[in-house]
Design a protein around this motif. Structure first.
Motif, PDB file in Angstrom:
ATOM      1  N   MET A 173       0.847  -1.167   0.000  1.00 32.33           N
ATOM      2  CA  MET A 173       0.000   0.000   0.000  1.00 32.33           C
ATOM      3  C   MET A 173       0.899   1.238   0.000  1.00 32.33           C
ATOM      4  O   MET A 173       1.884   1.298   0.720  1.00 32.33           O
ATOM      5  N   SER A 174       0.558   2.207  -0.824  1.00 34.78           N
ATOM      6  CA  SER A 174       1.369   3.413  -0.906  1.00 34.78           C
ATOM      7  C   SER A 174       1.021   4.363   0.233  1.00 34.78           C
ATOM      8  O   SER A 174      -0.106   4.402   0.725  1.00 34.78           O
ATOM      9  N   LYS A 175       2.012   5.142   0.618  1.00 32.24           N
ATOM     10  CA  LYS A 175       1.818   6.124   1.682  1.00 32.24           C
ATOM     11  C   LYS A 175       1.041   7.315   1.120  1.00 32.24           C
ATOM     12  O   LYS A 175       1.314   7.782   0.033  1.00 32.24           O
ATOM     13  N   ARG A 176       0.089   7.789   1.870  1.00 35.39           N
ATOM     14  CA  ARG A 176      -0.717   8.929   1.446  1.00 35.39           C
ATOM     15  C   ARG A 176      -0.149  10.214   2.036  1.00 35.39           C
ATOM     16  O   ARG A 176       0.247  10.253   3.187  1.00 35.39           O
ATOM     17  N   ASP A 177      -0.156  11.248   1.212  1.00 37.11           N
ATOM     18  CA  ASP A 177       0.251  12.560   1.687  1.00 37.11           C
ATOM     19  C   ASP A 177      -0.909  13.204   2.427  1.00 37.11           C
ATOM     20  O   ASP A 177      -2.059  13.053   2.023  1.00 37.11           O
TER      21      ASP A 177
END
Length: 94
Positions: free
Chosen positions: A1-5
């Motif tokens: 899962m990608s990190k959210r800004d």
């Protein structure tokens, strides 16, 4: 899962202004209150759309704080003037 800004503060403020403008209490079952609710929602939606449309047209020079202030000003100028719906259940719980 990608990190959210995280959402930038000015974007969050603008979105909050839009939500607050459109989050109206449900009207009573009286026809006049339903009409007032509809007109108020229509008016506030128009002002939110104007602000968002302006941002999209002027993407190179956005002023999110000014647009949020515009929405809040229009919201304050058009307050709830109808009787909100109250159920017997809400009164018993409240």
């Amino acid at each position: 899962m990608s990190k959210r800004d995280p959402l930038p503060a000015d974007v969050a403020d603008l979105l909050t202004a839009v939500v607050e403008a459109l989050d109206l209490p449900i009207p009573s079952i009286e026809t006049a209150d339903e009409r007032k609710h509809y007109r108020l929602l229509e008016n506030r939606t128009m002002h939110a759309r104007i602000a968002l449309q302006s941002l999209l047209r002027h993407r190179a020079h956005p002023d999110l704080a000014d647009d949020a202030a515009y929405i809040r000003r229009c919201t304050a100028e058009h307050p709830v003037t109808y009787t909100p719906y109250k159920s017997d259940r809400m009164e018993a719980e409240g």
